[in-house]
Each structure stands twice: as structure tokens, then as C-alpha cells.
Design a protein around this motif. Sequence first.
Motif, PDB file in Angstrom:
ATOM      1  N   GLU A   1       0.834  -1.364   0.027  1.00 57.74           N
ATOM      2  CA  GLU A   1      -0.004   0.073  -0.036  1.00 57.74           C
ATOM      3  C   GLU A   1       0.756   1.033   0.029  1.00 57.74           C
ATOM      4  O   GLU A   1       0.308   2.154   0.276  1.00 57.74           O
ATOM      5  CB  GLU A   1      -0.683  -0.008   1.165  1.00 57.74           C
ATOM      6  N   LEU A   2       2.199   1.260  -0.085  1.00 57.92           N
ATOM      7  CA  LEU A   2       3.045   2.304  -0.116  1.00 57.92           C
ATOM      8  C   LEU A   2       2.744   2.999  -1.341  1.00 57.92           C
ATOM      9  O   LEU A   2       2.219   2.323  -2.478  1.00 57.92           O
ATOM     10  CB  LEU A   2       4.559   1.863  -0.078  1.00 57.92           C
ATOM     11  N   HIS A   3       3.074   4.295  -1.596  1.00 60.02           N
ATOM     12  CA  HIS A   3       2.652   5.041  -2.897  1.00 60.02           C
ATOM     13  C   HIS A   3       3.875   4.740  -3.682  1.00 60.02           C
ATOM     14  O   HIS A   3       4.968   5.609  -3.243  1.00 60.02           O
ATOM     15  CB  HIS A   3       2.483   6.494  -2.383  1.00 60.02           C
TER      16      HIS A   3
ATOM     17  N   ASP B   1       4.573   6.024  -6.479  1.00 62.69           N
ATOM     18  CA  ASP B   1       5.250   7.009  -7.396  1.00 62.69           C
ATOM     19  C   ASP B   1       5.858   8.193  -6.220  1.00 62.69           C
ATOM     20  O   ASP B   1       6.294   9.373  -6.753  1.00 62.69           O
ATOM     21  CB  ASP B   1       4.048   7.690  -7.995  1.00 62.69           C
ATOM     22  N   GLU B   2       6.037   8.086  -5.055  1.00 59.83           N
ATOM     23  CA  GLU B   2       6.634   8.777  -4.244  1.00 59.83           C
ATOM     24  C   GLU B   2       8.026   8.193  -3.754  1.00 59.83           C
ATOM     25  O   GLU B   2       7.965   7.011  -3.494  1.00 59.83           O
ATOM     26  CB  GLU B   2       5.683   8.964  -3.170  1.00 59.83           C
TER      27      GLU B   2
ATOM     28  N   GLN C   1       9.368  11.592   0.863  1.00 65.19           N
ATOM     29  CA  GLN C   1       8.171  12.167   0.782  1.00 65.19           C
ATOM     30  C   GLN C   1       7.144  11.283   1.621  1.00 65.19           C
ATOM     31  O   GLN C   1       6.107  12.170   2.060  1.00 65.19           O
ATOM     32  CB  GLN C   1       7.598  11.989  -0.749  1.00 65.19           C
ATOM     33  N   HIS C   2       7.130   9.971   1.860  1.00 67.91           N
ATOM     34  CA  HIS C   2       6.692   9.532   2.845  1.00 67.91           C
ATOM     35  C   HIS C   2       6.649   9.958   4.172  1.00 67.91           C
ATOM     36  O   HIS C   2       5.688  10.291   4.938  1.00 67.91           O
ATOM     37  CB  HIS C   2       6.760   7.891   2.773  1.00 67.91           C
TER      38      HIS C   2
ATOM     39  N   ARG D   1       5.037  13.353   4.637  1.00 74.98           N
ATOM     40  CA  ARG D   1       3.762  13.449   4.987  1.00 74.98           C
ATOM     41  C   ARG D   1       3.231  13.070   6.434  1.00 74.98           C
ATOM     42  O   ARG D   1       2.615  13.423   7.170  1.00 74.98           O
ATOM     43  CB  ARG D   1       3.103  12.263   4.163  1.00 74.98           C
TER      44      ARG D   1
ATOM     45  N   GLU E   1      12.109   6.674  -6.200  1.00 79.53           N
ATOM     46  CA  GLU E   1      10.366   6.194  -6.275  1.00 79.53           C
ATOM     47  C   GLU E   1      10.235   4.938  -5.708  1.00 79.53           C
ATOM     48  O   GLU E   1      10.960   4.069  -6.003  1.00 79.53           O
ATOM     49  CB  GLU E   1       9.709   6.418  -7.388  1.00 79.53           C
TER      50      GLU E   1
END
Length: 632
Positions: free
Chosen positions: A399-401, A403-404, A408-409, A412, A439
Motif C-alpha cells: 500500500e506504499l505510494h 510514485d513517491e 516524501q512518505h 507526510r 521512487e
Amino acid sequence: MKSQQLTLARDAATPRLMLRISDISFSIAGRPLLEGASATIPDGHKVGIVGRNGTGKTTLFRLIRGELTLDGGEITLPSRARIGGVAQEVPSSETSLLETVLEADTERAALLAEDSQDPNRIAEIQMRLSDIDAWSAEARAATILRGLGFTSDEMLQPCSAFSGGWRMRVALAAVLFSAPDLLLLDEPTNYLDLEGALWLESYLAKYPHSVLVISHDRGLLNRAVGHILHLEDRQLTLYQGGYDTFAKTRASRLAVAEAESKKQESRRAHLQSFVDRFRAKATKAKQAQSRLKMLERMEPISSPKERAFRKFTFPSPEQLSPPIIQLDGAAVGYGGAPVLQRLNLRIDQDDRIALLGRNGEGKSTLSKLLANKLKACEGQKVSSSKLRVGYFAQHQVDELHIDETPLQHLRRARPDEAPAKLRALLAGFGLMAEQAETEVGRLSGGQKARLSLLLATLDAPHMLILDEPTNHLDIESREALVEALTAYSGAVILVSHDMHLLSLAADRLWLVKDGTVAPYEDDLDSYRRLLLSKDDAPSKPKSKAPKPKKPSRDQILELRAEVRKCEARVEKITAMRDKLSAKLADPTLYEAASANDLAHWQKKFSEVEDGLMRAEALWMASLERLEEVQAK
């Protein structure tokens, strides 16, 4: 160097040789993974392949299968060797799990599908089916599926009813059932629970052919294989023994090489000192030049130090008054009947608890209750008002993003934190400057797991719940995780198929079984023996008048498989009898055939009739046994 693809050796002088890797080289995008690497794997050997993530272990498998072209060297196998491996999950089809596994034996499937009218060919088919033990195939396939965690009812359901992870288990079951001469398994325990992993260990240890398995599971590498093939510095080295023996042997080699390197450095420094002191003096110039030449001829011995490894760094929470969680008569579920009930449990901040239990019994449900992701539907759950819980599960990695970046994680989660502090946090979990700006979709599985672990522990939780945390972590990372958990001052709840991790990181065992949870008083070795013995409960002293034992699902399944096997045998022999009967009823047979030919066909018909009577008797007996067991 001239490219050479995998070749099939036909050298009769080495009939026992299973796999020979000779001076192979291979590069990806200009980066060499293998350079002049060699190894010989004799027939029947079980070999674990180890090495840091990214060294090329999976690439080696692809080279052995001939999916990639070597830059140089050669990989040879016996001419008719069958290679098998789990490439991907089985498709989401309407075919049942059992049939999907049975179809993996392509020879059996082809023989059963063949519709020959020739009595000689019919006899050949029946003989070959007997040779390959085709009539016991369903029972064998069911045993493998059961070992990997499927119930009798689930085996009859379509593949489309199961998620990708479960279909990976079906794919594994299929390749085990097909029994290739060379079995290639790449991290097979990553999609298994503890019970499935222990079963696989036992199965591989008894597998009748050669096995190469890439794994970071020390239990499997100690108990299921007899050799370790180490991939390091683009070379292959074969060690005898399991992983622990390999680790000791390699540590000794590293210590010797380190000592030799230090000795050479000392000698080099001594020579260089003489040269520096006396090079300008006429009386010593010749000796200085001689020592300078000695320095130039001295081949450097590189010190084989392990690459610096970044350990996990878990933040320490403040101490809370015990207990931090108390369950009294609690029950939990998903809206219908409770999955777990009668829960009377206590957790203190210094607890290290491993959750045991077969898949589907409720380990994840209990974890979600403790992590406040589910509420108790009955009874009472009391938690400390200041309790913070960190929760890591494999699905969170997915479930990690993608494209980030990891940076960036963290931004947030900590928008007011200085970038330097965020980078330091990432470095504490082995995600250095390069990975921090990469990424997530381009990170390795191990790097994604590290990021998820960092996010789970960011707020210094008082209790850390880890559900299969070691998937995608190499052995060194797993050791670092053990060290981090040992130093961590909060409670730990562990669900893992890694017995080595559980044995080092947990000091209490809870068994999740039959809709409730209770302390397991024996140790992990006892639990392992319990699972491998296929018992449902620890043995108890026999009473003077034991009650009749209720038949198990496994027993019923085996009897059903036996009935189907007998029924199929009757159908096949009946079809053979009908074809022979038709042939004997054909008038042209008597016009063209000699007396000997007629006697031959009449004898064969009589033999088939006798065989049919015996098959029908076995069928009726198996039906009666099944009815008796079901009646109990």
C-alpha cells in the motif's frame, strides 16, 4: 567472449552429474553479476543459494532455465532432465485447486485423455498409468495441498475463489506434484505461514531429486538442504552442510584472509619505511631500490570485510504502568459470528509474544484487535490511555505510494521535521541518500519493507505488532531485526514463518486455535514436532477405556480419493473390456486372424474380465469404508 546458451550434456561418462556451471559470466546493463563463476551440483543434492539482495541469485535461476543468454561459459544438464519452478501464480480460472495440481503431471493427463481404439495401445496406456502410479495421483496432490494449508473443501473450489497469494501456493503445489529432476525454488516460504513453511522443509528434505532453493530462512537452510551455494563478489562457492555450518566456515575463512591482509600491510609499511629513509643515501640506494621492486611485485591481499550494514533503529517509548492491554471474556469478528471468543489475555510492556496457529484460525484477527483496527464485539478490552501501537503487515508494503520517494512518505508523516532529520531516520533503517530520493516503485522488496517498518515505529510505539516482517529481508537484515527487537523497550507481538526469528525474539507463545487463544506451554521445537506429526493436539496419556476417535477431515479426504481412484480404474477397465468385446464380435476378425491370434484376443478378454471383477470388488470395499467412517 563468445556467447553460449544453456546446453544439454550427453556425456555418458558422468551419468550422476546433475548440473555443471562452468566459468560463466553475465552482465545486466553493463553491471557484471557473474564473472568466471563455476560450481558442480551432483545428482540428488539439496542446495540452498544465499547472498545479499541484488547479487544475482534469481538471475542465476533464469540462466539455468535458459531464459537468459550467457556472456560466456556454459551450463550443462543431462539430456532429458526436467527442470521445474514456480514462475508465477496460477491463473484465476474455474478449474478446482485439485484439478489444477493434477494437470501439472502432463504425461498422466495426456494418457487419461487419449482415446485409442487399439487394444495393444490400450494395454500400453494402462501399463504406463500403473508405472507412474497414476491412480494414487489425487491422494498425492491432496496431501501436498493440505500441507500447504488448504482444507478438503477448499481443494474442490475454483482457483478464481482465492487471492494471488493463495494461488501462489497452488502453483507451488503443482510443481512439487510434477516432481521435476531439478527443482528450482525462489523464496518459497515468502507466501507461506509457519505451518506451511515447516511442512515444506520436511517435504524438501525427503524430495527424491535435486533441489536448488533461494532462501533467507535459516530454519529451512539448516534442515532441508545439505549444501550452501554462496553468491558473492560475482563468484560461486559451494559449502558442505547447512547454513550454520556455512556461516562458521566462512567466518573462519574471512578471519584468515583478514589476518593475511594485515600481515601484508605491516610488511608493506616496513619496506616503504626503508625505501623512504635510505633512497637518497648512496650506501643504501641499491638496497632501497631492491625493496622498492619488492613492493611493486607484492600482490595486494584485499581485506574481505563485510560491507557496512545499516541496522534498524527503533525509538524507545516511555514506560507505562502494567498491564498495557487486558482482555476479559472478549470476542472479535467481522460482523457475523465471532472469529475468536473467550479471550482472557494480558499484555505487559516487556512481553515478547509469538502467535502460533494454522492459517485461518485467527492470528491476523487477534493482531487487528490488539492494534485497534477491530473492536471487541463481546466482553471487555482495556488499554492504557497513553498506549501507542505500531502495526506492520505485509499488505502495508503493497500500500506504499509507488510514485513517491521514501523522503516524501516521511514528510507526510512529519511535515514540520527538518529534511536532515528525516534523512537520518531513513538512514537508521538502511535507506541511504540514493534510496531516499528513489521512487518506491523502483525499490527492492527489502527496501520497501524497511520503509514500512520505519513508518510503523515512527511514533515510538509501546507495543509493536509484526505480521510476517521478514519477507524480502535477507539474512543479515533479519539478524539486524532480531537485534533491534532485543534492544526495543516495548511489547512485541510476532506472527512469522521464520522459526529462527521466533526463537530469538519471543519468550512467550500463544496458540490461536478452535476460536480462542491460550498460552502454549511447550517450546517451538515441540510445536514443530506437533505439526509435522499431523496431530491436532498434544498427545495425552491413554485412558483404560479410550473413546472411539472421531475420523479426521484428512482421513475422509483420503478415503474419498481412494473411492474416486477405484471408480476411475473400473471405468477404464470397462472401456477396455467393451473395446475388446467389440473386436471379438467383429466377423472380419475371424476371416483374417489365425488361430493363435484368436486365442490371444480371447485370453486378453478373459484377463480384462478378471481384472474388472477385482477392480469392482476394490471399489465396493472402498465405498463401504467411506460410509463407515462418515457414519461415525
